[in-house]
Scaffold this motif. Sequence first.
Motif, PDB file in Angstrom:
ATOM      1  N   GLY A  58       0.816  -1.218   0.000  1.00 13.97           N
ATOM      2  CA  GLY A  58       0.000   0.000   0.000  1.00 13.97           C
ATOM      3  C   GLY A  58       0.842   1.257   0.000  1.00 13.97           C
ATOM      4  O   GLY A  58       0.373   2.324  -0.402  1.00 13.97           O
ATOM      5  N   PHE A  61       3.811   0.642  -3.785  1.00 17.17           N
ATOM      6  CA  PHE A  61       3.414   0.872  -5.177  1.00 17.17           C
ATOM      7  C   PHE A  61       3.097   2.341  -5.484  1.00 17.17           C
ATOM      8  O   PHE A  61       3.546   2.851  -6.504  1.00 17.17           O
ATOM      9  N   PRO A  62       2.338   3.013  -4.591  1.00 16.25           N
ATOM     10  CA  PRO A  62       2.157   4.454  -4.871  1.00 16.25           C
ATOM     11  C   PRO A  62       3.486   5.174  -5.006  1.00 16.25           C
ATOM     12  O   PRO A  62       3.665   5.994  -5.898  1.00 16.25           O
ATOM     13  N   LEU A  64       6.446   3.951  -5.908  1.00 20.20           N
ATOM     14  CA  LEU A  64       7.120   3.580  -7.154  1.00 20.20           C
ATOM     15  C   LEU A  64       6.528   4.360  -8.336  1.00 20.20           C
ATOM     16  O   LEU A  64       7.233   4.930  -9.148  1.00 20.20           O
ATOM     17  N   HIS A  65       5.184   4.372  -8.386  1.00 18.88           N
ATOM     18  CA  HIS A  65       4.555   5.031  -9.528  1.00 18.88           C
ATOM     19  C   HIS A  65       4.755   6.529  -9.492  1.00 18.88           C
ATOM     20  O   HIS A  65       4.948   7.176 -10.521  1.00 18.88           O
ATOM     21  N   ARG A  66       4.719   7.086  -8.293  1.00 14.59           N
ATOM     22  CA  ARG A  66       4.922   8.524  -8.168  1.00 14.59           C
ATOM     23  C   ARG A  66       6.323   8.897  -8.637  1.00 14.59           C
ATOM     24  O   ARG A  66       6.504   9.847  -9.411  1.00 14.59           O
ATOM     25  N   GLU A  68       8.225   7.220 -10.597  1.00 19.83           N
ATOM     26  CA  GLU A  68       8.369   6.997 -12.029  1.00 19.83           C
ATOM     27  C   GLU A  68       7.845   8.210 -12.795  1.00 19.83           C
ATOM     28  O   GLU A  68       8.454   8.683 -13.754  1.00 19.83           O
ATOM     29  N   GLU A  69       6.675   8.726 -12.334  1.00 20.01           N
ATOM     30  CA  GLU A  69       6.102   9.885 -13.015  1.00 20.01           C
ATOM     31  C   GLU A  69       6.973  11.126 -12.837  1.00 20.01           C
ATOM     32  O   GLU A  69       6.949  12.030 -13.673  1.00 20.01           O
ATOM     33  N   ALA A  70       7.736  11.133 -11.731  1.00 19.22           N
ATOM     34  CA  ALA A  70       8.636  12.265 -11.516  1.00 19.22           C
ATOM     35  C   ALA A  70       9.896  12.131 -12.361  1.00 19.22           C
ATOM     36  O   ALA A  70      10.705  13.047 -12.420  1.00 19.22           O
ATOM     37  N   TRP A  72      12.307   9.776 -11.930  1.00 22.61           N
ATOM     38  CA  TRP A  72      13.473   9.244 -11.222  1.00 22.61           C
ATOM     39  C   TRP A  72      13.692   7.775 -11.554  1.00 22.61           C
ATOM     40  O   TRP A  72      14.779   7.252 -11.409  1.00 22.61           O
ATOM     41  N   LYS A  87       7.480  -6.649 -13.218  1.00 25.04           N
ATOM     42  CA  LYS A  87       7.834  -5.315 -13.690  1.00 25.04           C
ATOM     43  C   LYS A  87       9.059  -4.845 -12.934  1.00 25.04           C
ATOM     44  O   LYS A  87       9.053  -4.805 -11.697  1.00 25.04           O
ATOM     45  N   TYR A  89      12.038  -2.092 -11.988  1.00 23.11           N
ATOM     46  CA  TYR A  89      12.287  -0.654 -11.900  1.00 23.11           C
ATOM     47  C   TYR A  89      13.778  -0.410 -11.925  1.00 23.11           C
ATOM     48  O   TYR A  89      14.555  -1.184 -11.373  1.00 23.11           O
TER      49      TYR A  89
END
Lengths: 120, 883
Positions: A58, A61-62, A64-66, A68-70, A72, A87, A89
């Motif tokens: 919980g 994952f948020p 990781l995705h955050r 990724e969108e940034a 980094w 997947k 990273y």
Amino acid sequence: MKEKEKKTDLLKEKKTDLLQGTLDMLVLKALALGPLHGLGVSNRIAQITQGVFQVKPGSLFPALHRMEEAGWLTSSWGESENNRRAKYYRLTKAGQRQLKTETDDWERISLAIAKALQAT
Amino acid sequence: MPLLPRLSSLWRNLFHKTQRDQELTEELDAYLELLTEQKINAGLAPEAARRAALFELGGKQQVKEQVGEARTGYQLETCWQDLRYGLRMLRHNPGFATVAVLTLALGIGMNTAIFSVVYSVLLRPLPYSAPEKLMALFSMRPQLNSFRGPVSAPDFVDWRAQNRAFDAMSAYAFNTYTLTGSDLPERFIGRRVSANFFQTLGVKPQLGRAFLPEEEEAGRNRVAILSYGLWERRFGADPDLPGKTVSLNGENYTVVGVTPNDFRFAPVEIYTPLTFAAADMSDMARGMHFLRVIARLKTDITLEEAKTDIENISRRIERQYPVTNAGKYGNVIPYQQDIVGDIRPSLLVLLGAVSLVLLIACANVANLLLARAASRQREIAVRTALGAARWRIVRQLLSEGVILSLAGGGLGLLLAYWGTDALIGAAPSDVADSTPGWKQIGINPQVLSFTLLISFLTSIVFGLAPALQVSKPDLTDSLKESGKSSAGFKRQRARKVLVVAEMALALMLLIGAGLLIRSFQELQQVTLGFNPGQVFVADVSLGNVKYRETSQQINFFQQALQRIEKSPGVISAATVNFPPFSFNIDHVFTIAGQPEPAPDAIPQADYRVISPQYFRTLEIPLVRGRVFTEQDVAGAPRVVIINEALARRYFPNEDPIGKQIKLGRYMEVNPLHTVVGIVGNTKNRGLEIEFEPEFYYPFLQTPVRFSSIVARTQGDPLSLTTAVRNAVLEVDKEQPLARIRTMEMAISDSVTQRRLNMILLGIFGALALALAAVGIYGVMSYTVTQRTREIGIRMALGARRRDVLKSVVGQGMSLAASGVGVGLVGAFLVTRLMETLLFGVTPTDPATFGGIALLLLGVAFLACLIPARQATRVDPMVALRSE
């Protein structure tokens, strides 16, 4: 183990802000050694913090995705050790820079706090 | 933070949502399997390992939502959700949505339209340079309560030469010009102006030059400046026009300039220099007032200083020429104030009215939203209990407010455009002509933003009410409540206050409208003194070259009249220099044999020059004596006919027939005229103006070059147009007809302003009434739903339907009555501000006050009756079980 988990949960509740930054730094640090999938990241963090931090999906994952969108991290699908699809990273240049900044910041802050606590 | 990856993630998150979602599911599935495997490797049985892994994941859906919240564009996406949800809510309540949007739109649209016009007329600076320095100068006679009279030529010349307050001072006089040439002859309104007229206004001609100082001299004054419109229309925008010659009133004038396109000065098409002849400058000419004067204040001089300056000069003149100038002084008024003087009270009343409409509209929207808040309290409590964050609910309500505001604002903008155009088109022509730039009035952006802001704030602030409600910790109370908590009552009080305020404001508006309608009715009842039905009117102005001799003038009109009288359908035709409801000239006169009157008691009356058939044509009754005949010509005894008002005022105790009067003051040498007849009084200046003393001269004896032709017809007066025009052209093929109209049109035009005020205020009043009715209906139907249980118990205990009806209606009517009470007091205080707009009724006319109060109570009664009848249909068993 159970005891420690409770402690982390407590920490999490009380110092979410601090932990947010800390979690980012730990994820970046974990990935600095090489690409990992989600479970790998959480295992690596548990390993390098000697079990103090058990990162739950919980939060993981948020984060990781955050990140990724940034920009980094980048991600790609690959095969795990035992031939499972997962997947992966990987740290980007920006991520390495970010890890450096966060590490520097952290060292400065922890030094300051340590000094403050030692002061009489 | 790097922008590019952000934007590309935003793009993917918003537009490739399913793909992202699927990928995340796969990722989590993979995680789950890896974790299960890891646990099996650690020694757990496969089943137990799977369960433990699932437990550790803590719900796939939750994790997915948590990831979603961390993503870029999450806020945007939820906003979109809120908007869609809001739209859905409004679609499910079409009644609420329609009323709220319409209310907002009307409030915004009407206010913007009226405010835009008011701003343009009252507040916007005139389109001349440094308009605040521009002043209008007048002759005033404070003793006679006259402050804005025209100025005589010698007075003007003295003011201009002696003043120390003005950079430039310029006079102008009304004139008409007949333009002849290749096209049909055409008549234009123009001005004779001082040479520095354009410099005084601060305007440069677009083409050519302004007048030169020496062009004020006789012999050098045959020059003209044309308006842009005339130059474009009649001369094909010829750039070489300056220097060319045109024929005006039969004389050749050299065009020297063309005014700029955006220059507006009344409906003027032609300017020529104003030249004073020796007669204009005689001592007696100080009593002939025909000039309008404008002047530009020096930069360091105040209005007060200028007033003192002109007054000092006036007092010197007064000492030197007491006969003409006793009690007469110069007055200085800012030019803008002068030109808006007449329309100002109407605009201010409209402004007040439309502000009331805005207030009522806001109150109504607030009321609707509060009612909805009450009915949604449970929904919101449920959502909060299910874990919705408070800010999320606030945002949800905010988006509904925004949707309402946007819809209302958009519609309001349309209404504003339409309303502004309608107002500009509906204004009486004299207002449109005298207001520079009237046709260019558009929506005023500041005004629009102001009204939008007010309405948006209302809908948003009151839309948030339920969110504030759930902020209270007693969530369980809210959940349990079905309309009997104390909080509900408190909000109910706010709504009641709003309804009372709405009723009061609506009553004030309606009373204002009612007073205007009563005034208009009174005006229609006014005795005119003549029969305006089926009368054709057109103006003829003869040139001063071809018609220099009086015999030429008489010939022209006699021949034209003979031809017109022979046209089919004509009962009788006549000439009059100023037909009723056009211009008026008043003149001082002296009664032979009476001692010299005091300066403030010099006899004064309107005068008209008419042909013998005038009284018959307008059906003005002859009271005594005789009318003019074909024998009242030059050389015959000089005669005059007076009206009853003149007889009563200046011959109170004697028979005027046979008495003699002359034009001008006691000492002036003018021929004496013998009174041969007395005719009935007529309204000439306006319906609301009392009968004025008046005398008539025979045209055949004292001809004039400017006259109107009036003709009584059997059918439609305007069908006579061609016949009259042909008759005139047969006599002189270069002579135009101008301002063709019927007498009824002229009278109707004179009350356009009043009619417009009445209609607008009527619309506002009706709107206010409808809004107030909706308001009280809303409160009462809400109260009825709140009281369902109570009513059920009452009915179970034996209350009859009539008792229930009485109880609900009584509750509503007590609200209405308080509103009406407050409104009556308010109206009593406010209506006196519109006194100048009233005619024949007092500002506190009891019939209007009483009637409107009853009307409002009646409408409120009907609005209460609907929810009350609903209440009587409450089934006691259902009501009691519903808890």
